[in-house]
Design a protein around this motif. Structure first.
Motif, PDB file in Angstrom:
ATOM      1  N   VAL A  31       0.830  -1.205   0.000  1.00 22.64           N
ATOM      2  CA  VAL A  31       0.000   0.000   0.000  1.00 22.64           C
ATOM      3  C   VAL A  31       0.869   1.262   0.000  1.00 22.64           C
ATOM      4  O   VAL A  31       1.863   1.343   0.724  1.00 22.64           O
ATOM      5  N   PHE A  57     -10.397   1.202   2.968  1.00 22.04           N
ATOM      6  CA  PHE A  57      -9.168   0.452   3.239  1.00 22.04           C
ATOM      7  C   PHE A  57      -9.155  -0.117   4.652  1.00 22.04           C
ATOM      8  O   PHE A  57      -8.923  -1.309   4.859  1.00 22.04           O
ATOM      9  N   TYR A  74      -0.350  -4.622   6.878  1.00 29.27           N
ATOM     10  CA  TYR A  74      -0.117  -4.332   5.462  1.00 29.27           C
ATOM     11  C   TYR A  74       1.308  -3.819   5.310  1.00 29.27           C
ATOM     12  O   TYR A  74       1.965  -3.456   6.286  1.00 29.27           O
ATOM     13  N   LEU A 123      -3.512   4.825  10.579  1.00 26.32           N
ATOM     14  CA  LEU A 123      -2.901   4.152   9.427  1.00 26.32           C
ATOM     15  C   LEU A 123      -1.500   3.626   9.750  1.00 26.32           C
ATOM     16  O   LEU A 123      -1.155   2.501   9.386  1.00 26.32           O
ATOM     17  N   LEU A 126       0.352   5.232   0.861  1.00 30.25           N
ATOM     18  CA  LEU A 126      -0.541   6.201   1.498  1.00 30.25           C
ATOM     19  C   LEU A 126      -0.261   7.568   0.888  1.00 30.25           C
ATOM     20  O   LEU A 126       0.867   8.062   0.947  1.00 30.25           O
ATOM     21  N   ILE A 181      -2.634  -1.046  -3.815  1.00 30.60           N
ATOM     22  CA  ILE A 181      -3.610  -0.071  -3.321  1.00 30.60           C
ATOM     23  C   ILE A 181      -2.928   1.275  -3.069  1.00 30.60           C
ATOM     24  O   ILE A 181      -1.835   1.324  -2.502  1.00 30.60           O
ATOM     25  N   GLN A 237      -8.366   3.601  -2.942  1.00 27.59           N
ATOM     26  CA  GLN A 237      -9.406   3.411  -1.930  1.00 27.59           C
ATOM     27  C   GLN A 237      -9.364   4.567  -0.944  1.00 27.59           C
ATOM     28  O   GLN A 237      -8.293   5.094  -0.640  1.00 27.59           O
ATOM     29  N   PRO A 288      -9.560   5.994   2.887  1.00 27.14           N
ATOM     30  CA  PRO A 288      -9.102   5.390   4.139  1.00 27.14           C
ATOM     31  C   PRO A 288     -10.196   4.559   4.818  1.00 27.14           C
ATOM     32  O   PRO A 288      -9.903   3.531   5.423  1.00 27.14           O
ATOM     33  N   VAL A 313      -4.080   4.538  -0.924  1.00 26.41           N
ATOM     34  CA  VAL A 313      -5.086   5.045   0.008  1.00 26.41           C
ATOM     35  C   VAL A 313      -5.054   6.571  -0.071  1.00 26.41           C
ATOM     36  O   VAL A 313      -4.017   7.189   0.157  1.00 26.41           O
ATOM     37  N   ASN A 338     -11.811  -2.831   5.218  1.00 28.36           N
ATOM     38  CA  ASN A 338     -11.377  -4.117   4.646  1.00 28.36           C
ATOM     39  C   ASN A 338     -10.365  -4.807   5.554  1.00 28.36           C
ATOM     40  O   ASN A 338     -10.447  -6.027   5.775  1.00 28.36           O
ATOM     41  N   LEU A 339      -9.418  -4.050   6.091  1.00 24.92           N
ATOM     42  CA  LEU A 339      -8.466  -4.649   7.032  1.00 24.92           C
ATOM     43  C   LEU A 339      -9.168  -5.126   8.295  1.00 24.92           C
ATOM     44  O   LEU A 339      -8.852  -6.197   8.824  1.00 24.92           O
TER      45      LEU A 339
END
Length: 190
Positions: A6, A131, A31, A22, A8, A104, A126, A128, A106, A134-135
């Motif tokens: 990912v 994202f 992640y 995050l 950010l 991804i 995606q 935040p 974010v 989903n996590l």
């Protein structure tokens, strides 16, 4: 379960509470996090300009982030940035994702990452909220523990877990994520 790679975007690393969530989730190894010098420069510039942080405090934050996530930095060639077709101001973000082999990005600026500019790279953008939700669906217990630990760190002003979740839901646009975490906490309390 394969952990996503990912990037950010700077816009999600500037607000303190969102950044804390995050980065705490990344620290828990849920992640793989990546960024570039371009992203960190953008973060520093905006912390100074929008949040009136002193240059030394902004630099210290960037240094702390780099030390904590020493494997996050990727080097992005200018030539690759120039090849990107997404919004001009965020081309460096997509290029960072490509170099990092991320799946991804974010961001709160989804309009800057149209699917047509991402599809050939097999990258999705995606929010935040999406994202983190989903996590959460994959790691509910770990996420609840992370949020509980995060709330205990805030002393001025002190925030309970529920106050933190309310704040994240309202001010950080994490309404679905906050609701999911609250539902687990409600079950634990009943």
């Amino acid at each position: 379960m394969k952990k996503p790679r990912v990037v950010l975007d700077a816009c999600v690393l500037i607000p303190q509470y969102l950044r804390d969530v995050l980065l705490s989730v990344a620290w828990a190894d849920l992640y793989h996090l990546y960024w570039s010098e371009h992203l960190l420069t953008e973060i520093k510039r905006n912390l100074i300009k929008q949040y009136q942080l002193t240059p030394s405090k902004a630099s210290k934050l960037i240094l702390t982030m780099n030390k904590a996530f020493s494997g996050a930095m990727v080097e992005v060639p200018l030539e690759l940035i120039n090849l990107m077709s997404n919004d001009l101001k965020d081309r460096h973000v997509l290029a960072t994702a490509i170099v990092a082999k991320a799946e991804i990005i974010v961001t709160n600026n989804l309009a800057d990452f149209q699917p047509s500019s991402l599809e050939s790279w097999e990258i999705t953008a995606q929010s935040p909220d999406v994202f983190l939700t989903n996590l959460f669906n994959n790691y509910p217990e770990e996420i609840v523990q992370i949020i509980q630990k995060q709330s205990s760190k805030y002393q001025n002003p002190k925030k309970s877990v529920l106050e933190l979740l309310d704040f994240l839901g309202q001010k950080a646009s994490l309404s679905t994520f906050s609701s999911c975490v609250k539902s687990v906490l409600d079950r634990e309390l009943s």
